[in-house]
Design a protein around this motif. Structure first.
Motif, PDB file in Angstrom:
ATOM      1  N   UNK A 461      24.388  44.023  44.285  1.00 16.60           N
ATOM      2  CA  UNK A 461      25.683  44.811  43.954  1.00 16.60           C
ATOM      3  C   UNK A 461      26.855  44.014  44.177  1.00 16.60           C
ATOM      4  N   UNK A 462      27.296  43.274  45.173  1.00 23.21           N
ATOM      5  CA  UNK A 462      28.283  42.717  45.392  1.00 23.21           C
ATOM      6  C   UNK A 462      28.557  41.650  44.457  1.00 23.21           C
ATOM      7  N   UNK A 463      27.282  40.795  44.213  1.00 23.49           N
ATOM      8  CA  UNK A 463      27.622  39.619  43.305  1.00 23.49           C
ATOM      9  C   UNK A 463      27.843  39.779  41.928  1.00 23.49           C
ATOM     10  N   UNK A 464      27.264  40.853  41.379  1.00 27.56           N
ATOM     11  CA  UNK A 464      27.414  41.253  39.906  1.00 27.56           C
ATOM     12  C   UNK A 464      28.513  42.320  40.042  1.00 27.56           C
ATOM     13  N   UNK A 465      28.738  43.084  40.870  1.00 26.16           N
ATOM     14  CA  UNK A 465      29.956  43.883  40.803  1.00 26.16           C
ATOM     15  C   UNK A 465      31.434  43.361  40.907  1.00 26.16           C
ATOM     16  N   UNK A 466      31.295  42.557  41.794  1.00 28.70           N
ATOM     17  CA  UNK A 466      32.298  41.726  42.000  1.00 28.70           C
ATOM     18  C   UNK A 466      33.113  40.786  40.926  1.00 28.70           C
ATOM     19  N   UNK A 467      31.800  40.350  40.314  1.00 29.59           N
ATOM     20  CA  UNK A 467      32.157  39.446  39.268  1.00 29.59           C
ATOM     21  C   UNK A 467      32.820  40.175  38.033  1.00 29.59           C
ATOM     22  N   UNK A 468      32.355  41.403  37.684  1.00 27.97           N
ATOM     23  CA  UNK A 468      32.936  42.370  36.707  1.00 27.97           C
ATOM     24  C   UNK A 468      34.120  42.878  36.834  1.00 27.97           C
ATOM     25  N   UNK A 469      34.155  43.365  38.022  1.00 28.96           N
ATOM     26  CA  UNK A 469      35.536  44.026  38.786  1.00 28.96           C
ATOM     27  C   UNK A 469      36.802  43.103  38.348  1.00 28.96           C
ATOM     28  N   UNK A 470      36.498  41.771  38.842  1.00 29.45           N
ATOM     29  CA  UNK A 470      37.547  40.612  38.755  1.00 29.45           C
ATOM     30  C   UNK A 470      37.749  40.138  37.402  1.00 29.45           C
ATOM     31  N   UNK A 471      36.970  40.638  36.531  1.00 27.99           N
ATOM     32  CA  UNK A 471      37.318  39.979  35.158  1.00 27.99           C
ATOM     33  C   UNK A 471      38.536  40.728  34.583  1.00 27.99           C
ATOM     34  N   UNK A 472      39.145  41.464  35.176  1.00 29.38           N
ATOM     35  CA  UNK A 472      40.487  41.895  34.688  1.00 29.38           C
ATOM     36  C   UNK A 472      41.531  40.955  35.047  1.00 29.38           C
ATOM     37  N   UNK A 473      41.348  39.964  35.913  1.00 28.69           N
ATOM     38  CA  UNK A 473      42.104  39.225  36.168  1.00 28.69           C
ATOM     39  C   UNK A 473      41.692  37.951  35.396  1.00 28.69           C
ATOM     40  N   UNK A 474      42.354  37.928  34.272  1.00 29.32           N
ATOM     41  CA  UNK A 474      41.808  36.593  33.301  1.00 29.32           C
ATOM     42  C   UNK A 474      42.469  35.435  33.765  1.00 29.32           C
ATOM     43  N   UNK A 475      41.734  34.351  33.493  1.00 29.61           N
ATOM     44  CA  UNK A 475      42.338  32.923  34.126  1.00 29.61           C
ATOM     45  C   UNK A 475      43.505  32.381  33.436  1.00 29.61           C
ATOM     46  N   UNK A 476      43.803  32.978  32.150  1.00 30.77           N
ATOM     47  CA  UNK A 476      44.884  32.571  31.399  1.00 30.77           C
ATOM     48  C   UNK A 476      46.123  33.324  32.077  1.00 30.77           C
ATOM     49  N   UNK A 477      45.857  34.307  32.766  1.00 33.21           N
ATOM     50  CA  UNK A 477      47.008  35.055  33.567  1.00 33.21           C
ATOM     51  C   UNK A 477      47.496  34.081  34.661  1.00 33.21           C
ATOM     52  N   UNK A 478      46.507  33.328  35.262  1.00 37.14           N
ATOM     53  CA  UNK A 478      46.806  32.300  36.372  1.00 37.14           C
ATOM     54  C   UNK A 478      47.436  31.191  35.752  1.00 37.14           C
ATOM     55  N   UNK A 479      47.035  30.419  34.543  1.00 36.88           N
ATOM     56  CA  UNK A 479      47.488  29.402  33.809  1.00 36.88           C
ATOM     57  C   UNK A 479      48.824  29.701  33.457  1.00 36.88           C
ATOM     58  N   UNK A 480      49.384  31.020  32.925  1.00 35.35           N
ATOM     59  CA  UNK A 480      50.369  31.174  32.511  1.00 35.35           C
ATOM     60  C   UNK A 480      51.424  31.636  33.486  1.00 35.35           C
ATOM     61  N   UNK A 481      51.000  32.004  34.655  1.00 38.34           N
ATOM     62  CA  UNK A 481      51.945  32.200  35.893  1.00 38.34           C
ATOM     63  C   UNK A 481      52.266  33.873  35.930  1.00 38.34           C
ATOM     64  N   UNK A 482      51.390  34.770  35.396  1.00 36.47           N
ATOM     65  CA  UNK A 482      51.798  36.171  35.490  1.00 36.47           C
ATOM     66  C   UNK A 482      50.336  36.682  36.136  1.00 36.47           C
ATOM     67  N   UNK A 483      50.580  37.234  37.462  1.00 33.75           N
ATOM     68  CA  UNK A 483      49.514  37.691  38.271  1.00 33.75           C
ATOM     69  C   UNK A 483      49.531  38.997  38.528  1.00 33.75           C
ATOM     70  N   UNK A 484      48.781  39.826  37.599  1.00 29.35           N
ATOM     71  CA  UNK A 484      48.422  41.021  37.865  1.00 29.35           C
ATOM     72  C   UNK A 484      47.548  41.370  38.880  1.00 29.35           C
ATOM     73  N   UNK A 485      46.518  40.708  39.012  1.00 30.67           N
ATOM     74  CA  UNK A 485      45.457  40.786  39.846  1.00 30.67           C
ATOM     75  C   UNK A 485      44.797  42.241  40.139  1.00 30.67           C
ATOM     76  N   UNK A 486      44.817  42.839  39.172  1.00 32.54           N
ATOM     77  CA  UNK A 486      44.077  44.292  39.083  1.00 32.54           C
ATOM     78  C   UNK A 486      42.746  44.179  39.715  1.00 32.54           C
ATOM     79  N   UNK A 487      42.039  43.318  39.164  1.00 37.45           N
ATOM     80  CA  UNK A 487      40.409  43.371  39.432  1.00 37.45           C
ATOM     81  C   UNK A 487      40.189  42.738  40.840  1.00 37.45           C
ATOM     82  N   UNK A 488      40.876  41.908  41.277  1.00 38.14           N
ATOM     83  CA  UNK A 488      40.762  41.478  42.392  1.00 38.14           C
ATOM     84  C   UNK A 488      41.081  42.346  43.868  1.00 38.14           C
ATOM     85  N   UNK A 489      42.282  42.826  43.408  1.00 43.34           N
ATOM     86  CA  UNK A 489      42.807  43.812  44.304  1.00 43.34           C
ATOM     87  C   UNK A 489      41.857  45.196  44.560  1.00 43.34           C
ATOM     88  N   UNK A 490      41.502  45.708  43.386  1.00 44.65           N
ATOM     89  CA  UNK A 490      40.490  46.898  43.512  1.00 44.65           C
ATOM     90  C   UNK A 490      39.261  46.348  44.007  1.00 44.65           C
TER      91      UNK A 490
END
Length: 544
Positions: A461-490
Motif C-alpha cells: 500500500x505504501x509503495x504503490x500509494x505513495x507513488x501515485x499520491x506524489x504524482x501531483x508534484x511533477x518533476x517539471x515543477x522542480x525543474x522550473x522552480x515552482x514547488x507546489x508539493x501537494x502530493x508529497x505533503x498530503x
C-alpha cells in the motif's frame, strides 16, 4: 496449574549468554542483511533504469512510467508477502532448519538473475526484472518467520528480546550496504566514463556503461546469502520444535547438549505427558481465537500500519529529497552521478538514524519492554511526520534556481531522520519480535508469517500509494522552480495518521518481556479450559 517445564527447555531459558547465541545471531542476521539489501537497493537505481530504457520525444533520457516504477519497486514486496505465508506455514510443518536453506538458495539465485535481466525492448527488460524480483521477494519472505522463530527458540528468556532484535538490526547494515555498494560502483564508473551533464547533452548524459551499474548493484545481494548457506545447514533443529512438535525428547536433549556443552536429560516421561495433555487446537479454531485471537489482531494490525509508513519513506527517499531540493534535479546531473548522489543521501540517513535506532532497541528492549518501545516509537513517528507535513512549504521553500533553494532543507532532513530512528527504536523492531514469542511452538512460524505478511501488505500500500499520491508534484515543477508539493505533503499527512493508528492498535499487543515462550503461549497450562496466564493477557504487566 502450570505443568513442569522440560529440562531441555528450562536449560535454554536459564542459559548464560554463550558463543552459540552469537553464532545464531550472525547466521540468522546475515539473512536479514541480505533481505534489506535486496529490498532497498532498488531505490538507488530506479531513476537510472528510467534514463537508460525510457526516452522522451525519442531523444531525452526519460523516467520510468508510474505503473512501471510501481511494479519495479513493489513486485519484490508482493513476493515477500507470499513467501512469508508459505514458508511460515512450511516451517511449522517440516521444521525450521529444513526450510531455512530453501529460502537462502532462492535469494542467491534470484539476486544473480535480477542482475542478468534481459530483453530486446524496455518492456521486456522490466518484465524480466520484475519476474526475478518477485521470486527474490518470495525467498526473502521466508526468512522473516524462520529467522525470528529460530532465534526466539534458541534464546534464553532474560535476553531473548535483545537476541531477536540483534538479528533484525542486521537489516540496518543491509540498508547501509545497499547505499555503500551503490556509491562504490557508481563512483568507479563515474571516474572511468565521463558522461556530459544532462543540460549539456541530454541523450549523452547516460553512457552505455551505465547499464552495468544497476546490474552489479542488484547482483551483489547474492554474496552475503551464499556465504551464510553452509553455516545455516550446520545448525541443529531448535529444541522446542524437536521436543514440542516432533515429540523427540532424546534428539532435542542431544542437540542442545552438544550446542550448550552441558549434559541434559531427555525427559521422555514429560514428553509423553505433554502429548496426552497439551491442547491441540488449530489456527482457525475457537480455542485459538479465545487464547490468541487478540494477539494475532494486534501483531498483524500494528505491523501493517508500521510498514505503510516505513516502506514509503525508504523506497521514495530519492523523490522526497529531490522534491525539497536536497538532491539536485535530474537535469543537472548525468545518469551515473545521479545514482551516486541518491545513494550518498540514503547512506547518510541510514548511518545517522536507521542503524542507531536498531541498536538502541537491542540495548533497551529487555530493560523497558516491547510494549513501551513500540508505543514510544509510534508516538514520535507521528509527531515528527506531522512536523514535516504541516509546515511543508516552509521546509521545502517556494522557488528554486539552478544553484539554490529557499527552503530550510537541513531541518527537514534532520526531522525526517528522526522518523527513521524512532521507527527502528520502536515498532519496526518490536513488530518482528513479539509474534515470535507469544504463539505456541506448533503455530509459531505460521503466525509470525501471517503477521509479517500483513506488514508487507502495508508496504505494498505504501509503495504503490505513495507513488501515485506524489504524482501531483511533477518533476517539471522542480525543474522550473515552482514547488507546489501537494502530493508529497498530503502523503506525509497520511503517513502521520497511519502512525497514530499504529499507536492505538499497540494496546492489543501483549508485553512478553522476561517470560518463557511456554508461559507466553499457554503451553505450560494444565488443560484446554485454563485461562491465559496474566503475562499474556491484554492487561499490561511491568517488565521483569
Amino acid at each position: 496449574m502450570a505443568k513442569t517445564q522440560l529440562e531441555v527447555l528450562n536449560a535454554l531459558d536459564l542459559a548464560k549468554t554463550q558463543w552459540y547465541h552469537f553464532t545464531a545471531i550472525i547466521i540468522a542476521g546475515m539473512g536479514f542483511f541480505t533481505d534489506a539489501y535486496d529490498l532497498f537497493c532498488i531505490s538507488t537505481v530506479t531513476k537510472l533504469l528510467g534514463r537508460i530504457y525510457y526516452f522522451e520525444d525519442g531523444k531525452k533520457p526519460g523516467s520510468l512510467p508510474p505503473n512501471v516504477s510501481a511494479a519495479v519497486n513493489g513486485v519484490a514486496l508482493c513476493g515477500t508477502l507470499a513467501g512469508q505465508l508459505f514458508f511460515g506455514w512450511l516451517g511449522d510443518k517440516m521444521g525450521r532448519k529444513k526450510v531455512y536453506g530453501m529460502t537462502l538458495m532462492l535469494m542467491v539465485i534470484c539476486s544473480i538473475a535480477s542482475g542478468l535481466s534481459f530483453g530486446h525492448t524496455a518492456k521486456s527488460v522490466m518484465t524480466t526484472l520484475c519476474f526475478f524480483r518477485f521470486w527474490l521477494g518470495f525467498g526473502i519472505g521466508g526468512d522473516y518467520p524462520l529467522s525470528a522463530t529460530i532465534m526466539s527458540e534458541y534464546a534464553n528468556k532474560r535476553t531473548r528480546g535483545a537476541f531477536i532484535a540483534a538479528v533484525f538490526a542486521m537489516q540496518g547494515f543491509g540498508i547501509l550496504a545497499g547505499g555503500a555498494v551503490s556509491i562504490i560502483v557508481s563512483a568507479g564508473f563515474k571516474s572511468h566514463f565521463k558522461a556530459p551533464a544532462y543540460q549539456d547533452d541530454p541523450k549523452g548524459s547516460t553512457v552505455d556503461e551505465a547499464d552495468f551499474v544497476w546490474r552489479l548493484i542488484l547482483m551483489f545481494g547474492a554474496v552475503p546469502a551464499a556465504m551464510t548457506y553452509y553455516w545455516r545447514m550446520k545448525m541443529p533443529e531448535t529444541a522446542r520444535y524437536t521436543a514440542l512438535v516432533e515429540r523427540n525428547a532424546k534428539q532435542a536433549a542431544a542437540d542442545m547438549s552438544r550446542v550448550m556443552q552441558v549434559d541434559i536429560e531427555e525427559d521422555r516421561q514429560k514428553i509423553d505427558e505433554i502429548a496426552t495433555r497439551e491442547p491441540s487446537f488449530g489456527l482457525f479454531s475457537a480455542q485459538f481465537a479465545k487464547r490468541h485471537g487478540l494477539h494475532l489482531l494486534g501483531t498483524t494490525s500494528t505491523w501493517l500500519l508500521l510498514d505503510v509508513a516505513y516502506y514509503s519513506q525508504n523506497l521514495f527517499q530519492k523523490d522526497i529529497f529531490t522534491a525539497i531540493g536536497w538532491i539536485p534535479a535530474g537535469k543537472k546531473m548525468n545518469a551515473i552521478e545521479e545514482v551516486y548522489r541518491i545513494a550518498k543521501a540514503q547512506t547518510l540517513i541510514a548511518l545517522c538514524s536507521t542503524v542507531p535506532g536498531y541498536w538502541f532497541t537491542v540495548f533497551f528492549i529487555d530493560r523497558i519492554g516491547r510494549f513501551t518501545i513500540q508505543l514510544m516509537g509510534f508516538f514520535f513517528m507521528t509527531v515528527f511526520m506531522f512536523a514535516l507535513a504541516i509546515p511543508y512549504n516552509h521546509w521545502r521553500g517556494t522557488k528554486c534556481g539552478d544553484d539554490y533553494c529557499d527552503g530550510n532543507h537541513i531541518a527537514f532532513v534532520v526531522l525526517y531522520s528522526f522518523t527513521f530512528f524512532f521507527a527502528n527504536f520502536g515498532p519496526n523492531a518490536t513488530t518482528f519480535i513479539v509474534p515470535a514469542e507469544v504463539f505456541p511452538a506448533r503455530l509459531r512460524s505460521t503466525c509470525h508469517g501471517i503477521s509479517a505478511a500483513a506488514g508487507k501488505a502495508g508496504a505494498i500500500v505504501g509503495a504503490f500509494g505513495f507513488l501515485y499520491a506524489a504524482q501531483s508534484t511533477h518533476q517539471s515543477e522542480v525543474d522550473h522552480g515552482y514547488h507546489k508539493g501537494i502530493g508529497v505533503k498530503n502523503s506525509l499527512i497520511l503517513l502521520g495518521v497511519t502512525n497514530a493508528m499504529g499507536f492505538l492498535f499497540t494496546f492489543l499487543v501483549p508485553e512478553t518481556n522476561g517470560k518463557s515462550l511456554e508461559e507466553l503461549s499457554g503451553e505450560n497450562e494444565e488443560d484446554e479450559g485454563t485461562e491465559l496466564p496474566p503475562s499474556v493477557s491484554t492487561t499490561r504487566t511491568a517488565p521483569a
